[in-house]
Design an enzyme around this catalytic site. Structure first.
Site, PDB file in Angstrom:
ATOM      1  N   LYS A 279      32.694 118.148  50.170  1.00  0.00           N
ATOM      2  CA  LYS A 279      31.351 118.619  49.849  1.00  0.00           C
ATOM      3  C   LYS A 279      30.993 119.760  50.795  1.00  0.00           C
ATOM      4  O   LYS A 279      31.113 119.619  51.999  1.00  0.00           O
ATOM      5  CB  LYS A 279      30.323 117.488  50.045  1.00  0.00           C
ATOM      6  CG  LYS A 279      30.350 116.410  48.980  1.00  0.00           C
ATOM      7  CD  LYS A 279      29.266 115.374  49.245  1.00  0.00           C
ATOM      8  CE  LYS A 279      29.351 114.212  48.272  1.00  0.00           C
ATOM      9  NZ  LYS A 279      28.957 114.552  46.897  1.00  0.00           N
ATOM     10  N   ASP A 290      25.271 106.785  50.624  1.00  0.00           N
ATOM     11  CA  ASP A 290      26.132 106.452  49.488  1.00  0.00           C
ATOM     12  C   ASP A 290      26.523 104.965  49.459  1.00  0.00           C
ATOM     13  O   ASP A 290      27.234 104.526  48.572  1.00  0.00           O
ATOM     14  CB  ASP A 290      27.386 107.340  49.533  1.00  0.00           C
ATOM     15  CG  ASP A 290      27.868 107.719  48.153  1.00  0.00           C
ATOM     16  OD1 ASP A 290      27.106 107.529  47.190  1.00  0.00           O
ATOM     17  OD2 ASP A 290      29.023 108.186  48.037  1.00  0.00           O
ATOM     18  N   ARG A 353      32.836 105.696  41.206  1.00  0.00           N
ATOM     19  CA  ARG A 353      33.222 105.022  39.971  1.00  0.00           C
ATOM     20  C   ARG A 353      34.581 104.339  40.102  1.00  0.00           C
ATOM     21  O   ARG A 353      34.868 103.378  39.391  1.00  0.00           O
ATOM     22  CB  ARG A 353      33.201 106.024  38.811  1.00  0.00           C
ATOM     23  CG  ARG A 353      34.133 107.172  38.981  1.00  0.00           C
ATOM     24  CD  ARG A 353      33.815 108.328  38.054  1.00  0.00           C
ATOM     25  NE  ARG A 353      32.667 109.115  38.508  1.00  0.00           N
ATOM     26  CZ  ARG A 353      32.113 110.103  37.810  1.00  0.00           C
ATOM     27  NH1 ARG A 353      32.581 110.404  36.612  1.00  0.00           N
ATOM     28  NH2 ARG A 353      31.101 110.772  38.307  1.00  0.00           N
TER      29      ARG A 353
HETATM   30  N1  BES Z   1      27.784 110.009  46.019  1.00  0.00           N
HETATM   31  C1  BES Z   1      27.926 111.079  45.111  1.00  0.00           C
HETATM   32  C2  BES Z   1      26.690 111.237  44.219  1.00  0.00           C
HETATM   33  C3  BES Z   1      25.485 111.765  44.928  1.00  0.00           C
HETATM   34  C4  BES Z   1      25.374 113.118  45.189  1.00  0.00           C
HETATM   35  C5  BES Z   1      24.478 110.930  45.293  1.00  0.00           C
HETATM   36  C6  BES Z   1      24.274 113.610  45.838  1.00  0.00           C
HETATM   37  C7  BES Z   1      23.364 111.404  45.947  1.00  0.00           C
HETATM   38  C8  BES Z   1      23.259 112.749  46.220  1.00  0.00           C
HETATM   39  C9  BES Z   1      29.119 110.879  44.216  1.00  0.00           C
HETATM   40  O1  BES Z   1      30.198 110.269  44.812  1.00  0.00           O
HETATM   41  C10 BES Z   1      29.554 112.252  43.785  1.00  0.00           C
HETATM   42  O2  BES Z   1      29.887 113.027  44.622  1.00  0.00           O
HETATM   43  N2  BES Z   1      29.524 112.497  42.480  1.00  0.00           N
HETATM   44  C11 BES Z   1      29.868 113.760  41.938  1.00  0.00           C
HETATM   45  C12 BES Z   1      30.703 113.523  40.700  1.00  0.00           C
HETATM   46  C13 BES Z   1      31.349 114.762  40.152  1.00  0.00           C
HETATM   47  C14 BES Z   1      32.453 115.223  41.098  1.00  0.00           C
HETATM   48  C15 BES Z   1      31.933 114.434  38.815  1.00  0.00           C
HETATM   49  C16 BES Z   1      28.600 114.504  41.572  1.00  0.00           C
HETATM   50  O3  BES Z   1      27.655 113.882  41.090  1.00  0.00           O
HETATM   51  O4  BES Z   1      28.542 115.706  41.815  1.00  0.00           O
HETATM   52 ZN    ZN Z   2      29.715 109.002  46.412  1.00  0.00          ZN
HETATM   53 ZN    ZN Z   3      31.428 111.653  45.915  1.00  0.00          ZN
END
Ligand code: BES
Ligand code: ZN
Ligand code: ZN
Length: 499
Positions: A279, A290, A353
């Protein structure tokens, strides 16, 4: 860990008998006349309330609060605006009480009393009002101060809250419920707010064990070798890039005979760096939140046990870190899930997931009545409902109705998204049984849910995506900057009336 919470009591007493630093009296807009009870009380005070209302600019707009310094048994009378009587409801009551609680605390008050009947437009039940006042006050005054070392003794706190009624009823049950649930919300916030160098998977697993020990709950913790031996290939894949090894926490509460348990599955990523798909700043900030789904689940089962609810519960909470390392899982890896399905990895940041896939199959094996998972699963949840509400999906009519009812009662807004079969297309993989992400930028909350659906067998299932509502940027109403304790009030409302 959190600031010691205020003690709350309910008193049937004449207004003139109250001794407190402040007394809150509610008023509706355009209805500034005094009730008989308040007028009598005001006479004893020398008509300070009546004359204040006549001579000052108090309109009783929702959230308005005006202080009258009287310096008698009651030191201060606080006139609280409740807005228009017709628009008034539990949401308005909660917001107003939470905001005034914060304000009184910040002004240095150590206690206050609430004159219950003045906060009723004649349509709300006393029992529910008491629950909402206690919940919104205790949740609204929350602060996370664990890591402050300076001037701790100067931090202002409300120590006592009194609710003044004119009814002979006992509200012990309502008070107990509200105190236990507030505590569960605030403890969830504490642990979610705890930094990721402290709250590692092992730390949180030990925390869960301690919760279980105090309430005689069964608690099993699997370590990284046992998780691998169970053939939880998705969970293991995500966890293998971290020096802080994964833990699978199973907690069980038996409050009823032989009936099937309700399974609660929570995402417990103690820090999500994104993995090899790291990220970028600033999106990497806050990724300690998370773990919030799993942390909520721990405190939900704890609260259910304290309340001795007549049901059986099982919590399945996989905890791990998503990190970068020579051993990290990669895009294009194929992982084998606990249920035997092969999963093609396309983005290591979609790790939640994967750990949920194995946890859901594990939960499904226990043949529960329903499975509900709680997860900070997607950033896309922000696009769908903003900070206002939480999206969910559901495969069962009865469960959907229960969730919608609990949402209305708990004031935690939920909104359902569809699981149309068309969304399945985007999860097709060229090399494995399934791909774990859909098409970039398209229905991200739903495609994530669609992936999870592969792992719940035919057990009625709901998935709650708290990716956005897990965290607050504002200090307002029941919210305090930081973790919100999302789903705890909702789930407790759901479970207390399960049958
Ligand atoms: N934990 C994150 C989702 C998240 C992001 C929660 C920002 C709270 C704030 C999750 O693991 C994630 O990174 N999801 C990605 C999925 C994508 C790569 C398909 C997302 O939502 O960008
Ligand atoms: Zn996550
Ligand atoms: Zn993630």
């Amino acid at each position: 860990m959190s600031d010691e919470t205020a003690s709350v009591r309910i008193l049937k007493v004449d207004l003139s008998k109250i001794r407190d630093n402040a007394l809150l009296i509610g008023f509706f807009k355009d209805k500034l006349g005094l009730s008989d009870e308040i007028r009598k009380f005001d006479n004893e005070l020398g008509n300070v309330i009546g004359s204040f209302i006549r001579n000052n600019d108090f309109k009783a707009e929702k959230g308005e609060a005006k202080n009258i310094f009287v310096n008698k048994n009651i030191k201060n009378i606080v006139l609280v605006g409740l807005g228009e009587e017709e628009k008034y409801n539990f949401d308005a009551l909660s917001t107003v009480v939470a905001d005034v609680s914060k304000k009184l605390r910040d002004n240095g008050s150590e206690s206050f009393s609430v004159f219950l009947s003045s906060f009723n437009n004649g349509k709300l039940k006393d029992e529910e009002m008491i629950e909402k006042i206690v919940l919104s006050s205790l949740i609204g005054m929350y602060r996370f101060t664990e890591y402050k070392t300076k001037d701790k003794d100067k931090i202002k706190k409300i120590k006592h809250v009194t609710i003044v009624t004119n009814s002979n009823k006992s509200y012990d049950k309502e008070l107990r419920y509200a105190v236990i649930v507030s505590d569960a919300v605030n403890k969830t916030r504490d642990l979610v707010n705890t930094p990721p160098n402290v709250a590692t998977p092992d730390y949180v697993a030990n925390y869960a064990k301690e919760v279980a020990r105090k309430l005689n709950l069964k608690c099993t913790v699997f370590d990284e070798r046992q998780i691998e031996k169970l053939k939880m290939g998705c969970f293991t894949g995500v966890a293998q890039g971290s020096a802080n090894k994964p833990r699978l926490v199973i907690m069980e509460y038996h409050g009823a005979g032989k009936q099937k348990p309700i399974a609660i599955v929570g995402k417990g990523v103690t820090f999500d760096s994104g993995g090899l798909n790291v990220k970028p700043y600033p999106f990497i900030l806050n990724m300690k939140d998370d773990k919030a789904g799993a942390v909520a689940a721990i405190h939900i089962i704890e609260a259910c046990a304290k309340l001795k609810l007549q049901l059986n519960l099982i919590v399945v909470a996989p905890f791990c870190e998503n990190m970068i390392d020579a051993a990290s899982y990669r895009p294009d890896d194929v992982l084998k899930a606990y249920n035997g399905m092969t999963v093609e990895i396309k983005n290591t940041d979609a790790e939640g997931r994967l750990i949920l896939a194995d946890a859901l199959s594990y939960a499904a094996e226990k043949k529960p009545e329903v499975i509900i998972d709680i997860a900070t699963l997607t950033g896309a949840s922000l696009i769908v409902l903003g900070y206002v509400g939480t999206p969910f999906v559901c495969t069962d009519d009865k469960l959907r109705k229960k969730l919608n009812d609990a949402s209305a009662k708990s004031l935690e807004k939920l909104w359902e998204l569809p699981l149309w079969q068309e969304y399945e297309e985007s999860l097709k993989s060229d090399v494995a049984d399934v791909k774990h992400i859909g098409d970039e930028g398209e229905a991200g909350v739903i495609t994530a849910a669609m992936f999870l659906k592969n792992f719940v067998d035919d057990v009625p299932w709901a998935h709650i995506d708290i990716g956005t509502t897990v965290w607050s940027k504002v200090d307002k109403g029941v919210l305090t900057k930081g973790a919100t304790g999302a789903t705890v009030r909702l789930m407790m409302e759901l479970l207390r009336e399960w049958r």
